[in-house]
Design a protein around this motif. Structure first.
Motif, PDB file in Angstrom:
ATOM      1  N   GLU A   1       0.849  -1.193   0.000  1.00 39.41           N
ATOM      2  CA  GLU A   1       0.000   0.000   0.000  1.00 39.41           C
ATOM      3  C   GLU A   1       0.882   1.239   0.000  1.00 39.41           C
ATOM      4  OE1 GLU A   1      -3.377   0.168   0.087  1.00 39.41           O
ATOM      5  OE2 GLU A   1      -3.526  -2.017   0.008  1.00 39.41           O
ATOM      6  N   PRO A   2       0.501   2.274  -0.747  1.00 43.70           N
ATOM      7  CA  PRO A   2       1.263   3.528  -0.656  1.00 43.70           C
ATOM      8  C   PRO A   2       0.983   4.216   0.671  1.00 43.70           C
ATOM      9  CG  PRO A   2      -0.585   3.778  -2.167  1.00 43.70           C
ATOM     10  CD  PRO A   2      -0.565   2.345  -1.732  1.00 43.70           C
ATOM     11  N   ILE A   3       2.040   4.676   1.322  1.00 37.07           N
ATOM     12  CA  ILE A   3       1.860   5.398   2.579  1.00 37.07           C
ATOM     13  C   ILE A   3       2.148   6.890   2.411  1.00 37.07           C
ATOM     14  CG2 ILE A   3       2.179   3.451   4.136  1.00 37.07           C
ATOM     15  CD1 ILE A   3       5.108   4.338   4.425  1.00 37.07           C
ATOM     16  N   VAL A   4       2.910   7.230   1.369  1.00 38.04           N
ATOM     17  CA  VAL A   4       3.164   8.628   1.022  1.00 38.04           C
ATOM     18  C   VAL A   4       3.375   8.684  -0.489  1.00 38.04           C
ATOM     19  CG1 VAL A   4       4.597  10.670   1.411  1.00 38.04           C
ATOM     20  CG2 VAL A   4       4.433   8.961   3.194  1.00 38.04           C
ATOM     21  N   THR A   5       2.792   9.696  -1.130  1.00 39.22           N
ATOM     22  CA  THR A   5       3.068   9.926  -2.547  1.00 39.22           C
ATOM     23  C   THR A   5       3.724  11.292  -2.700  1.00 39.22           C
ATOM     24  OG1 THR A   5       0.838  10.789  -2.898  1.00 39.22           O
ATOM     25  CG2 THR A   5       1.191   8.459  -3.373  1.00 39.22           C
TER      26      THR A   5
ATOM     27  N   TYR B   1       3.439  16.680  -1.755  1.00 35.48           N
ATOM     28  CA  TYR B   1       3.471  15.294  -1.287  1.00 35.48           C
ATOM     29  C   TYR B   1       2.240  15.056  -0.422  1.00 35.48           C
ATOM     30  CZ  TYR B   1       5.085  16.827   3.327  1.00 35.48           C
ATOM     31  OH  TYR B   1       5.173  17.413   4.556  1.00 35.48           O
ATOM     32  N   HIS B   2       1.814  13.788  -0.356  1.00 37.76           N
ATOM     33  CA  HIS B   2       0.582  13.460   0.351  1.00 37.76           C
ATOM     34  C   HIS B   2       0.769  12.231   1.239  1.00 37.76           C
ATOM     35  CE1 HIS B   2      -1.737  16.332  -1.978  1.00 37.76           C
ATOM     36  NE2 HIS B   2      -1.076  15.904  -3.033  1.00 37.76           N
ATOM     37  N   PRO B   3       0.811  12.424   2.554  1.00 40.10           N
ATOM     38  CA  PRO B   3       0.814  11.271   3.468  1.00 40.10           C
ATOM     39  C   PRO B   3      -0.533  10.549   3.385  1.00 40.10           C
ATOM     40  CG  PRO B   3       1.574  13.253   4.583  1.00 40.10           C
ATOM     41  CD  PRO B   3       1.007  13.678   3.267  1.00 40.10           C
ATOM     42  N   ARG B   4      -0.500   9.242   3.526  1.00 40.78           N
ATOM     43  CA  ARG B   4      -1.727   8.429   3.503  1.00 40.78           C
ATOM     44  C   ARG B   4      -1.811   7.607   4.779  1.00 40.78           C
ATOM     45  NH1 ARG B   4      -2.815   6.454  -2.598  1.00 40.78           N
ATOM     46  NH2 ARG B   4      -2.372   8.422  -3.604  1.00 40.78           N
TER      47      ARG B   4
END
Length: 106
Positions: free
Chosen positions: A37-41, A50-53
């Protein structure tokens, strides 16, 4: 920070996925299928973007997630032209396989 420096962190094992517009830091998912799973893009086309998830569906703990966000922020603050080039190895492998097929060697 360059993409290569992000990939080769000493204290933090980083798995990356490169797409046309972004780089995603990945973590193993809690599902039984072994997915990630992406945790940050991090945007490759827009600086400072940038986007933390949510990390709660992954095996990461809070401290590791914070470290990933910190690394993503450092990369996002680096000017786009100083981050280095990224080769999408999956695309290269598919192209090589297609070429071998066209040439009758695959």
């Amino acid at each position: 920070m360059t993409y290569e420096e992000l990939k080769n962190q000493k204290d933090f094992n980083v798995n990356l996925n490169y797409s046309f517009n972004e780089v995603a830091i990945l973590a193993p998912s809690l599902d039984v299928f072994g997915s990630v799973e992406p945790i940050v893009t991090i945007s490759k086309t827009e600086p400072f973007n940038y986007h933390p998830r949510d990390y709660r569906d992954t095996v990461l703990d809070l401290e590791d997630w914070r470290e990933a966000v910190k690394l993503a922020q450092e990369l996002a603050l680096t000017p786009l032209n100083e981050r280095g080039k990224v080769i999408n190895h999956d695309w290269v492998k598919r192209a090589q396989k297609s070429l071998r097929g066209i040439l009758g060697r695959g």
